[in-house]
Scaffold this active site. Sequence first.
Site, PDB file in Angstrom:
ATOM      1  N   VAL A 281     -12.803   2.946  14.941  1.00 11.38           N
ATOM      2  CA  VAL A 281     -13.762   2.938  16.028  1.00 11.38           C
ATOM      3  C   VAL A 281     -14.884   2.157  15.698  1.00 11.38           C
ATOM      4  O   VAL A 281     -15.510   2.006  17.092  1.00 11.38           O
ATOM      5  CB  VAL A 281     -14.463   4.407  14.914  1.00 11.38           C
ATOM      6  CG1 VAL A 281     -15.735   4.748  15.645  1.00 11.38           C
ATOM      7  CG2 VAL A 281     -13.145   5.705  14.759  1.00 11.38           C
ATOM      8  N   GLY A 282     -15.116   2.040  13.980  1.00  7.39           N
ATOM      9  CA  GLY A 282     -16.186   0.434  14.488  1.00  7.39           C
ATOM     10  C   GLY A 282     -16.014  -1.081  15.822  1.00  7.39           C
ATOM     11  O   GLY A 282     -17.108  -1.182  16.094  1.00  7.39           O
ATOM     12  N   GLU A 283     -14.232  -0.843  15.355  1.00  8.47           N
ATOM     13  CA  GLU A 283     -13.993  -1.873  16.176  1.00  8.47           C
ATOM     14  C   GLU A 283     -14.051  -1.906  17.745  1.00  8.47           C
ATOM     15  O   GLU A 283     -14.087  -2.828  18.692  1.00  8.47           O
ATOM     16  CB  GLU A 283     -13.076  -2.797  15.334  1.00  8.47           C
ATOM     17  CG  GLU A 283     -13.167  -3.200  14.076  1.00  8.47           C
ATOM     18  CD  GLU A 283     -12.545  -3.877  13.357  1.00  8.47           C
ATOM     19  OE1 GLU A 283     -10.571  -3.680  14.377  1.00  8.47           O
ATOM     20  OE2 GLU A 283     -12.342  -3.428  12.176  1.00  8.47           O
ATOM     21  N   ASN A 284     -13.987  -0.667  17.373  1.00  4.54           N
ATOM     22  CA  ASN A 284     -13.475  -0.598  19.471  1.00  4.54           C
ATOM     23  C   ASN A 284     -14.062   0.304  20.386  1.00  4.54           C
ATOM     24  O   ASN A 284     -13.766   1.081  20.794  1.00  4.54           O
ATOM     25  CB  ASN A 284     -11.847  -0.008  19.526  1.00  4.54           C
ATOM     26  CG  ASN A 284     -10.394  -0.629  18.232  1.00  4.54           C
ATOM     27  OD1 ASN A 284     -10.651  -2.114  19.542  1.00  4.54           O
ATOM     28  ND2 ASN A 284     -10.519  -0.714  17.019  1.00  4.54           N
TER      29      ASN A 284
ATOM     30  N   ARG B 209      -2.476  -2.223  -3.617  1.00  4.69           N
ATOM     31  CA  ARG B 209      -3.505  -0.932  -3.423  1.00  4.69           C
ATOM     32  C   ARG B 209      -4.019  -0.444  -4.273  1.00  4.69           C
ATOM     33  O   ARG B 209      -2.407   0.973  -4.499  1.00  4.69           O
ATOM     34  CB  ARG B 209      -4.063  -1.100  -1.404  1.00  4.69           C
ATOM     35  CG  ARG B 209      -5.072  -0.072  -1.356  1.00  4.69           C
ATOM     36  CD  ARG B 209      -4.996   0.533  -0.548  1.00  4.69           C
ATOM     37  NE  ARG B 209      -6.528   1.346  -0.061  1.00  4.69           N
ATOM     38  CZ  ARG B 209      -6.176   2.352   0.442  1.00  4.69           C
ATOM     39  NH1 ARG B 209      -5.202   2.600   0.801  1.00  4.69           N
ATOM     40  NH2 ARG B 209      -7.711   3.829   0.424  1.00  4.69           N
TER      41      ARG B 209
ATOM     42  N   ARG C 108     -10.025   8.741  20.323  1.00  3.86           N
ATOM     43  CA  ARG C 108      -9.762   8.319  21.620  1.00  3.86           C
ATOM     44  C   ARG C 108      -9.781   9.728  22.729  1.00  3.86           C
ATOM     45  O   ARG C 108     -10.250   9.891  23.499  1.00  3.86           O
ATOM     46  CB  ARG C 108      -8.660   7.473  21.565  1.00  3.86           C
ATOM     47  CG  ARG C 108      -8.848   5.872  21.565  1.00  3.86           C
ATOM     48  CD  ARG C 108      -7.623   5.147  21.143  1.00  3.86           C
ATOM     49  NE  ARG C 108      -6.892   6.048  19.791  1.00  3.86           N
ATOM     50  CZ  ARG C 108      -5.931   5.393  19.133  1.00  3.86           C
ATOM     51  NH1 ARG C 108      -5.744   3.781  19.476  1.00  3.86           N
ATOM     52  NH2 ARG C 108      -5.280   5.360  18.458  1.00  3.86           N
TER      53      ARG C 108
ATOM     54  N   GLY D 226     -13.066   4.384  10.220  1.00  4.13           N
ATOM     55  CA  GLY D 226     -11.570   4.625  10.768  1.00  4.13           C
ATOM     56  C   GLY D 226     -11.441   5.769  10.492  1.00  4.13           C
ATOM     57  O   GLY D 226     -11.846   7.156  11.013  1.00  4.13           O
TER      58      GLY D 226
ATOM     59  N   HIS E  41     -13.242   2.469  -0.038  1.00  5.28           N
ATOM     60  CA  HIS E  41     -13.257   2.333   0.752  1.00  5.28           C
ATOM     61  C   HIS E  41     -13.635   0.111   0.257  1.00  5.28           C
ATOM     62  O   HIS E  41     -14.492  -0.734   1.424  1.00  5.28           O
ATOM     63  CB  HIS E  41     -14.187   2.017   2.152  1.00  5.28           C
ATOM     64  CG  HIS E  41     -13.235   3.407   3.231  1.00  5.28           C
ATOM     65  ND1 HIS E  41     -14.103   4.229   4.137  1.00  5.28           N
ATOM     66  CD2 HIS E  41     -12.260   3.993   3.688  1.00  5.28           C
ATOM     67  CE1 HIS E  41     -13.206   4.850   4.606  1.00  5.28           C
ATOM     68  NE2 HIS E  41     -12.196   4.354   3.989  1.00  5.28           N
TER      69      HIS E  41
ATOM     70  N   ASN F 165       0.997  -1.684   0.142  1.00  7.53           N
ATOM     71  CA  ASN F 165       0.152  -0.300  -0.113  1.00  7.53           C
ATOM     72  C   ASN F 165       0.777   1.000   0.052  1.00  7.53           C
ATOM     73  O   ASN F 165       2.094   1.199   1.128  1.00  7.53           O
ATOM     74  CB  ASN F 165      -0.937  -0.098   0.992  1.00  7.53           C
ATOM     75  CG  ASN F 165      -1.928   0.806   1.359  1.00  7.53           C
ATOM     76  OD1 ASN F 165      -2.191   1.882   0.881  1.00  7.53           O
ATOM     77  ND2 ASN F 165      -2.275   0.688   2.027  1.00  7.53           N
TER      78      ASN F 165
ATOM     79  N   HIS G 265     -18.384   1.318   8.010  1.00 10.36           N
ATOM     80  CA  HIS G 265     -16.142   1.279   8.144  1.00 10.36           C
ATOM     81  C   HIS G 265     -15.438   2.880   8.628  1.00 10.36           C
ATOM     82  O   HIS G 265     -16.301   3.682   7.767  1.00 10.36           O
ATOM     83  CB  HIS G 265     -15.434   1.027   6.757  1.00 10.36           C
ATOM     84  CG  HIS G 265     -14.094   1.090   6.273  1.00 10.36           C
ATOM     85  ND1 HIS G 265     -13.363   0.373   6.212  1.00 10.36           N
ATOM     86  CD2 HIS G 265     -13.176   2.073   6.908  1.00 10.36           C
ATOM     87  CE1 HIS G 265     -12.069   1.030   6.420  1.00 10.36           C
ATOM     88  NE2 HIS G 265     -12.164   2.049   7.105  1.00 10.36           N
TER      89      HIS G 265
HETATM   90  P1  ADP Z   1      -7.122   4.000   9.367  1.00 13.09           P
HETATM   91  O1  ADP Z   1      -9.000   4.689   7.868  1.00 13.09           O
HETATM   92  O2  ADP Z   1      -6.181   5.522   9.192  1.00 13.09           O
HETATM   93  O3  ADP Z   1      -6.518   2.898   8.531  1.00 13.09           O
HETATM   94  P2  ADP Z   1      -8.271   3.192  11.266  1.00 13.09           P
HETATM   95  O4  ADP Z   1      -9.476   2.238  10.889  1.00 13.09           O
HETATM   96  O5  ADP Z   1      -6.868   2.713  12.603  1.00 13.09           O
HETATM   97  O6  ADP Z   1      -7.953   4.002  10.354  1.00 13.09           O
HETATM   98  O7  ADP Z   1      -9.498   4.047  13.031  1.00 13.09           O
HETATM   99  C1  ADP Z   1      -8.675   5.409  13.349  1.00 13.09           C
HETATM  100  C2  ADP Z   1      -9.263   5.795  14.333  1.00 13.09           C
HETATM  101  O8  ADP Z   1      -9.744   4.066  15.295  1.00 13.09           O
HETATM  102  C3  ADP Z   1      -8.781   6.775  15.308  1.00 13.09           C
HETATM  103  O9  ADP Z   1      -9.718   7.749  15.333  1.00 13.09           O
HETATM  104  C4  ADP Z   1      -8.456   6.100  16.317  1.00 13.09           C
HETATM  105  O10 ADP Z   1      -9.176   7.093  17.303  1.00 13.09           O
HETATM  106  C5  ADP Z   1      -9.714   5.250  16.237  1.00 13.09           C
HETATM  107  N1  ADP Z   1      -9.741   3.717  17.627  1.00 13.09           N
HETATM  108  C6  ADP Z   1      -8.728   3.066  17.511  1.00 13.09           C
HETATM  109  N2  ADP Z   1      -8.947   2.224  18.847  1.00 13.09           N
HETATM  110  C7  ADP Z   1      -9.763   2.429  19.405  1.00 13.09           C
HETATM  111  C8  ADP Z   1     -10.400   2.281  20.502  1.00 13.09           C
HETATM  112  N3  ADP Z   1     -10.057   1.812  21.488  1.00 13.09           N
HETATM  113  N4  ADP Z   1     -11.592   3.610  20.809  1.00 13.09           N
HETATM  114  C9  ADP Z   1     -11.735   4.316  19.901  1.00 13.09           C
HETATM  115  N5  ADP Z   1     -11.547   4.589  19.397  1.00 13.09           N
HETATM  116  C10 ADP Z   1     -10.222   3.931  18.713  1.00 13.09           C
END
Ligand code: ADP
Length: 405
Positions: free
Chosen positions: A334-337, A94, A287, A213, A183, A7, A211
């Site tokens: 964000v979606g996962e966490n 990519r 975060r 992020g 995406h 990438n 999605h």
């Molecule tokens: P990219 O689009 O760069 O691939 P990511 O999918 O890694 O991005 O997502 C980045 C975002 O995910 C950031 O805004 C970060 O704050 C958020 N994030 C990562 N871990 C957490 C968490 N544990 N809680 C809340 N937000 C999180």
Amino acid sequence: MKILTLNSGSSSIKYQLFQMEEETVLTGGLVERIGLDESRVVHRLYGKDTPRKLVREIPIPNHEKGLEVIADLLVDPAHGAIDHTSEVEAVGHRVVHGGEHFSDTTLIDEEVLKTIRRLIPLAPLHNPHNLRGIEVAMKIFPEARQVAVFDTAFHQTLPPEAYRYAIPNHYYEKHGVRVYGFHGTSHHYVSKMAAKYLGKAPGETNLLTIHLGNGASITAVRAGESVDTSMGFSPLPGLMMGTRSGDIDPAVIFFMQKALGMDIDTIDALLNRESGFLGMTGSSDLRDILEKYKKGDRNAALALSLYTYRIKKYIGAYFAVLGRVDALVFTAGVGENSPYVRWHACEGLDALGISLDRQKNENPGDGITEIQSHRSRVKVLVIPTDEELEIARQVRSLIGSKRLL
Ligand code: ADP
């Protein structure tokens, strides 16, 4: 079969080397700050134990040097995973924009390179660097097949009413002004994973894939195909993002130019790089914003409300597009966490048959998990995305089929 995914961005190259029989990552990492001071490579070697990490700070003036450093690390006796670069059977690149030319993963030849180059005006920030990565990889891995996986390809199934803008036809026909969507690799990956998890064929599955992020987009997937998506001609519209505004009335741009005297490049930078969470709160990282919110910061509270409100609005709109939805899928950083974002994005959607279980949402666990409540008619899944694995799978499937020809 060993497949390397690349990438290539403006100042970075991310890479992963897959052993495809087991779909395991052998090594991977990131070359960053290419062409800048303090460039470095962060390399990880995966094995049975915890991954070994190596950080090297070395001058990396250009992508060619960056990829040479990667190739050296891949064959390094102490930190590498192969003896010779010829063991890499294919390199999956990519590529952000495939325009209308590429609706699928494509083996790269001179014609394909020319077409990606022709598409630069549609993706001036991405395609030139993707292209550079391909050209350099052709030199450094001359025995490997080079394959392009496009972010836009999954959305080539959009029907005209979803991809056309209501402007004179000429702008589409002559200049390609339409919705492309982005995406795609992530939406495609999680939609297949969701169908598998639900025990259905992708062709029988309707989903909303969300999605979230740094960039964020939501896609309506009908019978395994993308039928609408929130990004558009560029990755700017739709949901609010880390630094992008998402949807905004285009008349705001006219106003900024005419009444505020801003030039078009300044407005471009404002909407793409200085808006979203960054513009509203001073930080683009969710975060930080959640921390500020907990301390009573009113800007953080407003930004979070706007962010989750937009997601909810698109869920409603795409629910109407699909009619029947088997599952909502949250993915990416964000979606996962973020239980907070998932909760507020789905709050008040009982009428659509969507409600979350508070406990499950707070602690979804690893892998694919369900977080809906017992009364929710629609399943709500958290699925970790893996764009690199999806690229590697698509490459394997393409070169597998080419072998049979
Ligand atoms: P990219 O689009 O760069 O691939 P990511 O999918 O890694 O991005 O997502 C980045 C975002 O995910 C950031 O805004 C970060 O704050 C958020 N994030 C990562 N871990 C957490 C968490 N544990 N809680 C809340 N937000 C999180």
